[in-house]
Design a protein around this motif. Structure first.
Motif, PDB file in Angstrom:
ATOM      1  N   LEU A 281     -72.954  27.583 -58.360  1.00  0.00           N
ATOM      2  CA  LEU A 281     -72.451  26.561 -59.283  1.00  0.00           C
ATOM      3  C   LEU A 281     -72.593  27.023 -60.726  1.00  0.00           C
ATOM      4  CD1 LEU A 281     -73.941  23.393 -57.554  1.00  0.00           C
ATOM      5  CD2 LEU A 281     -71.518  23.967 -57.729  1.00  0.00           C
ATOM      6  N   GLY A 315     -67.495  21.219 -61.832  1.00  0.00           N
ATOM      7  CA  GLY A 315     -68.837  21.289 -61.279  1.00  0.00           C
ATOM      8  C   GLY A 315     -69.077  20.209 -60.232  1.00  0.00           C
ATOM      9  N   CYS A 318     -67.117  21.111 -56.979  1.00  0.00           N
ATOM     10  CA  CYS A 318     -67.800  22.184 -56.234  1.00  0.00           C
ATOM     11  C   CYS A 318     -69.067  21.669 -55.565  1.00  0.00           C
ATOM     12  CB  CYS A 318     -68.128  23.339 -57.166  1.00  0.00           C
ATOM     13  SG  CYS A 318     -66.685  24.255 -57.750  1.00  0.00           S
ATOM     14  N   GLY A 319     -69.797  20.795 -56.238  1.00  0.00           N
ATOM     15  CA  GLY A 319     -71.012  20.224 -55.658  1.00  0.00           C
ATOM     16  C   GLY A 319     -70.733  19.416 -54.406  1.00  0.00           C
ATOM     17  N   GLN A 358     -76.447  17.860 -54.216  1.00  0.00           N
ATOM     18  CA  GLN A 358     -75.455  18.879 -54.551  1.00  0.00           C
ATOM     19  C   GLN A 358     -74.379  18.415 -55.539  1.00  0.00           C
ATOM     20  OE1 GLN A 358     -75.588  22.194 -53.794  1.00  0.00           O
ATOM     21  NE2 GLN A 358     -77.607  21.588 -53.058  1.00  0.00           N
ATOM     22  N   GLY A 362     -74.053  19.989 -59.320  1.00  0.00           N
ATOM     23  CA  GLY A 362     -72.847  20.678 -59.761  1.00  0.00           C
ATOM     24  C   GLY A 362     -72.477  20.328 -61.189  1.00  0.00           C
TER      25      GLY A 362
END
Length: 440
Positions: A281, A315, A318-319, A358, A362
């Motif tokens: 990340l 971010g 992606c998390g 998560q 991110g």
């Protein structure tokens, strides 16, 4: 505004991808190797895995010193590059490399003297785990100069938006080491120490390659104390921030060790996976450092704000993707790293927290990169101290006092991420981080 590096906002997604994707490969190389290392050592038994957990935590602390050097160098180099002065941007890398080499040598010597005492402290006292961890740590620490030289090299090359050479310089040595690790541990018969030797080889070769890149630039390699002093002043806040991080992670390992070898072994597995996802990340954060620093150096505040918004959104996306993958692997992944049923059972206590944090992490890592690129490191320093002292540390020691086990430790880590997320969003909205010019 320098037309050569000013950020075209319409091209921002392409710029972000061009920087983040190579950075992703570079960042993933080291944690992938550590995961291979963990899997290789994990099949030696519970004690070697627990020893790697203790020694590896200290090595992570050394790597964080490299992160401080790299991040501080990226911000300064990117601003000078954004202002159209590449020579000065590279000069930042020269001085950062001298600083990295000096710190690396001191760390390597320090671990020969104090590695045993540190291992015993983290392992909860003398014993098999502490002895094995001390042996591993003394050998692995010899790679510190190369590790920190590579960090400085990554920093200035990111600042001048050159992501190709770091890709080659990092991947090659890590692939070599990934091959050497199982060979040294098993056929050669070095056991746990073979893992440390493979680490040293990779880090030393990597550092030499980055040092060669500076020589190829044909700039003055003479140390300049004044410039090093300026970098130290900037690094001070990043270092304090890093110390707060490491105090938290070292304490978490120490608490896990007090719940037994199975708990600390499971903590090692989950923690190394978390470091892997965090560094992946962080590829977005590196893109943010370079693009935000260059935009502010070129005087384009609007572009810097636009990058910050895009990076934060990416971010979070992606998390979420990582959360889905980690949740799907809950019943399988821990078995890759240990055949011990108690270790796998302990890992499941941390897993729900690992998944839940998560998406939040991110966004946090992406916005960290924005503020580092902007040079707003004092705010990041204060935020990390508050989140660590007010959230993470009290939570994990409370988990120990109440016997909450590994789940309590990872609940504390989630709280740490939540506090940082809220404060970063408030800072982004305030606009206090936006300061234009070649040097903040």
């Amino acid at each position: 505004m320098s037309h050569s590096v000013a950020l075209d906002r319409a091209a921002a997604p392409r710029r972000i991808a061009a920087l983040a994707l190579p950075a992703l490969v570079v960042l993933a190389a080291e944690p992938i190797y550590v995961l291979v290392d963990t899997a290789v050592v994990g099949h030696l038994g519970r004690v070697p895995l627990a020893a790697l957990a203790v020694g590896g935590t200290v090595l992570t602390l050394i790597a964080w010193l490299g992160t401080v050097v790299a991040y501080g160098t990226t911000g300064r180099s990117a601003r000078r590059f954004g202002a159209g002065d590449r020579a000065s941007a590279v000069a930042e890398g020269v001085q950062a490399s001298w600083l990295a080499l000096a710190v690396g040598v001191l760390v390597a010597l320090g671990m020969q003297i104090g590695g045993g005492a540190l291992a015993r402290t983290l392992a909860g006292g003398p014993g098999e785990v502490a002895d094995a961890a001390a042996q591993w740590l003394r050998v692995a620490a010899l790679g510190a100069p190369g590790l920190l030289l590579a960090a400085a090299g990554n920093g200035w090359l990111r600042g001048v938006q050159d992501m190709r050479r770091p890709l080659v310089f990092v991947l090659g040595p890590n692939l070599l080491s990934a091959v050497l690790c199982p060979l040294l541990v098993y056929p050669v018969g070095l056991g746990l120490v073979g893992s440390a030797v493979a680490n040293v080889i990779a880090q030393t070769v990597c550092g030499v390659l980055f040092a060669g890149a500076l020589v190829a630039e044909r700039v003055s390699l003479r140390p300049r104390p004044r410039l090093i002093g300026q970098q130290l002043a900037l690094s001070r806040d990043l270092l304090i921030r890093g110390v707060a991080f490491q105090a938290s992670f070292l304490s978490a390992t120490a608490v896990a060790a007090r719940f037994g070898a199975a708990a600390v072994g499971a903590h090692q597995i989950a923690l190394q996976l978390w470091f892997f996802t965090a560094l992946v990340l962080d590829a977005l954060a590196i893109a943010a450092q370079s693009l935000v620093g260059a935009a502010l150096g070129a005087g384009d505040a609007a572009a810097a704000r636009d990058v910050a918004r895009r990076i934060g959104l990416l971010g979070g996306v992606c998390g979420v993707a990582f959360a889905v993958l980690i949740a799907a692997g809950a019943g399988v992944v821990p078995g890759w790293f240990s055949s011990d049923p108690q270790v796998r059972e302990q890992a499941m206590l941390a897993w729900p927290w690992f998944v839940a944090m998560q998406p939040l992490a991110g966004v946090v890592f992406a916005l960290d990169g924005v503020l580092i690129g902007a040079g707003d490191v004092r705010y990041l320093r204060n935020l990390t101290i508050v989140a660590a002292l007010g959230g993470f540390l009290p939570a994990i020691w409370l988990a120990y006092g109440l016997g909450l086990g590994l789940g309590g430790i990872w609940a504390g880590l989630t709280l740490f991420v939540v506090i940082r997320l809220v404060a970063l969003l408030l800072r982004l909205r305030s606009g206090g981080w936006v300061v234009v010019g070649a040097v903040r």
